[in-house]
Design an enzyme around this catalytic site. Sequence first.
Site, short mmCIF file in Angstrom:
data_model
loop_
_atom_site.label_atom_id
_atom_site.label_comp_id
_atom_site.label_asym_id
_atom_site.label_seq_id
_atom_site.Cartn_x
_atom_site.Cartn_y
_atom_site.Cartn_z
N TYR A 44 27.11 18.64 -41.21
CA TYR A 44 27.73 19.71 -40.42
C TYR A 44 29.17 19.33 -40.07
O TYR A 44 30.10 20.13 -40.21
CB TYR A 44 26.90 19.94 -39.16
N SER A 71 34.30 24.38 -35.15
CA SER A 71 33.40 23.71 -34.22
C SER A 71 34.17 22.58 -33.54
O SER A 71 35.26 22.19 -34.00
CB SER A 71 32.20 23.14 -34.99
#
Length: 255
Positions: free
Chosen positions: A160, A147
Amino acid sequence: MFDQTSFSLAGKVAVVTGGARGLGKYYSIALAMYGADIFVVSGSQTGWQAVRERVEQLGRRIEFLHRDITEDGAAAEIVAAVLEAYGRLDILVNNAGIQRRNDVLEFTDDDWRRVIDVNLNGLYYLSHEAAKVMVKQRQGKIINIGSMQSYRAGKRIFPYAASKHAVLGLTRAYADALAPYNIQVNGLAPGYIETDMTKPLQEDPVRGPEIAGHIPSGEWGAPDKLMGPMVFLASDASNYVTGVMLPVDGGYLLR
């Protein structure tokens, strides 16, 4: 040796976790387009029929397993099911992931555990089981989905961000350990892509335009922009590439 077949995945079997919805659907279809048979693992059956129809239109096989990758013993069961269905496992795409968004003091311990379990622990255990098969075959590809938060802070999604930083480190560690067995371990780090997960950001009247303005092209990415990079990392064209987390971000990290 590089030739016209270097991007071909004919005869290969690819496991894609979360491979029937979101970006995972695009990964499954991309791999099938270049000849791979697909094995989708997901915690729900959402999207199964649509991705089945598309993969079968391409002339490839697809199988599904409804399984929570975080449960004890799940990784071994998944690999056993793949081998029973196809007899081999060549490509593992660790795509399954979740995100919890909140102010830092509002996060619960359960939020933290769930995000880490799915995004990091599930990836680790499945990679470990897949590697046992790939070592015997003396070839394989493991592709982890990172990510922008593999590189940046995420002050409202910090579990996250922590998990995706760890995925980058784990990708490098596995790449180093498995290189002697002709197994390449790499990752894709999607930029700001139009998906259900990013919908709250897209619709945020402040952050949405801010993010678009930070991308050199000025646009959020379409999901199909990740399909070519996925095929590259899954194919023989990338046999001398390992330990890399490839940003597919329209240049977002340049600024």
